[in-house]
Design an enzyme around this catalytic site. Structure first.
Site, short mmCIF file in Angstrom:
data_model
loop_
_atom_site.label_atom_id
_atom_site.label_comp_id
_atom_site.label_asym_id
_atom_site.label_seq_id
_atom_site.Cartn_x
_atom_site.Cartn_y
_atom_site.Cartn_z
NE ARG A 135 -3.93 0.54 1.93
CZ ARG A 135 -5.18 0.73 2.38
NH1 ARG A 135 -5.42 1.62 3.33
NH2 ARG A 135 -6.20 0.05 1.89
CD GLN A 169 -13.29 -1.82 -0.68
OE1 GLN A 169 -12.50 -1.73 0.24
NE2 GLN A 169 -14.54 -2.29 -0.50
CG ASP A 216 -13.79 6.23 -1.04
OD1 ASP A 216 -13.75 6.16 0.21
OD2 ASP A 216 -12.76 6.13 -1.74
CB CYS A 264 -14.36 1.25 -0.01
SG CYS A 264 -13.73 2.92 0.11
CG HIS A 306 -8.52 0.01 -2.77
ND1 HIS A 306 -7.72 -1.06 -2.40
CD2 HIS A 306 -9.22 0.35 -1.65
CE1 HIS A 306 -7.92 -1.33 -1.12
NE2 HIS A 306 -8.83 -0.50 -0.65
NE ARG A 344 -10.73 -5.31 0.94
CZ ARG A 344 -9.91 -4.29 1.17
NH1 ARG A 344 -10.39 -3.14 1.59
NH2 ARG A 344 -8.61 -4.38 0.93
#
Ligand code: CP
Ligand code: NVA
Length: 314
Positions: free
Chosen positions: A108, A138, A230, A269, A135, A297
């Site tokens: 990340r 996700q 988001d 998310c 991402h 997830r």
């Protein structure tokens, strides 16, 4: 890198690099894993995977740490500030060293180029745990959540409203890869980049997806089956940006929901900034499927690793 091809392992940097069949296969594995947590419990036995994180994380870190352990592997969390990278050792050199000790790495970081560079110089699978541009992990969880709700279909209206960020970019790539339609409600001056739109439009030509972009939040929400949002300020963004003033009318609140279908589902998310992009009543309300999305997830990340480390060929 040649070694990586010899081992048959794949990176997971963006959904662009995976076929529709591969993505659907990963979702199917996730469904099975969610039903039976014992499945593949020795798959990563004897393997060491690292998480190299340059930014904060709750869900991505936990789902990978727990997922790796549930698959029988060993997980090492590395805060990049504590590594020599922080004193100037290059990502390229670090990638070579990581490949000597490890069997995989989830990264990340800020710039997507960094993850690409790392992948180009390593012989182990590299998984993108979020960059400024994408991402993809996700989106695997989002697709699983839609599937569970019977909403992974072309005839539903999926509307993302808010900031054009890494999550939206990955949704655009994933949806158009799978032939699903996607509507985006965002300010005219904060649309997805031309590069992302070109890629999504190119994929749509063969998959049959429709992309609709509007600066009218009511139009985006009208008859929607799903409204996804988001944060307005992503990690690494300029917090004082004037963007917020343009985004205010895209807040997911009861007024916006009044345009959507009665049984609309709300996705995010997470982490959410309550009172900014979404109000608490909606996030905690009975239309919200965000907690299921967050739980998924774990299954999505495990399924991705099963796909990568089983050397399944589709
Ligand atoms: N959605 C998500 O990636 O959450 P974290 O930032 O907590 O990992
Ligand atoms: N767009 C957000 C997603 C966090 C999971 C960010 O990049 O900060």
């Amino acid at each position: 890198m040649k070694d990586k091809i010899k081992k048959g392992h794949k990176d997971f940097l963006t959904l662009k690099d995976y076929t529709k069949e591969e993505i659907e296969h990963i979702i199917n594995i996730a469904v099975k894993i969610k039903k039976d947590g014992q499945l593949y419990k020795n798959l990563l036995s004897g393997k060491n995977l690292a998480l190299l994180f340059d930014k904060q994380s709750t869900r991505t870190r936990l789902s990978f740490e727990v997922g790796i352990r549930q698959l029988g592997g060993n997980c090492i969390y590395l805060d990049s500030k504590s590594l020599q990278i922080n004193r100037g050792e290059t990502f390229k050199d670090s990638a070579i060293i990581f490949s000597k000790y490890l069997d995989g790495v989830v990264i990340r970081t800020y710039k997507h180029e960094t993850v690409k560079n790392f992948a180009d110089n390593s012989s182990i699978p590299v998984i993108n745990g979020l960059t400024d541009l994408y991402h993809p992990c996700q989106i695997l969880s989002d697709l699983l959540t839609l599937h569970e709700n019977g909403l992974l279909r072309k005839d539903i209206k999926f509307s993302y409203v808010g900031d054009s960020n890494n999550v939206l970019d990955s949704l655009l790539i994933g949806f158009t890869k799978l032939g699903l339609d996607i509507t985006v409600g965002c300010p005219d001056n904060y649309r997805p980049s031309d590069k992302i739109l070109r890629c999504a439009e190119e994929q749509s030509k063969s998959s049959g997806s429709n992309i609709c972009i509007t600066s009218n939040p009511a139009e985006a929400a009208k008859n929607a089956d799903i409204i996804y949002t988001d944060v307005w300020v992503s990690m690494g963004d300029d917090e004082s940006s004037e963007k917020i003033s343009y985004l205010k009318k895209f807040q997911v609140n009861s007024s916006l929901l009044s345009y959507a279908k009665e049984n609309v589902k709300i996705m995010h998310c997470l982490p959410a900034h309550r009172g900014e992009e979404i109000i608490s009543d909606v996030l905690d309300g009975n239309k919200s499927i965000v907690w299921q999305q967050a739980e998924n997830r774990l299954y999505a990340q495990k399924a991705l690793m099963v796909y990568i480390y089983s050397n399944i060929k589709l």
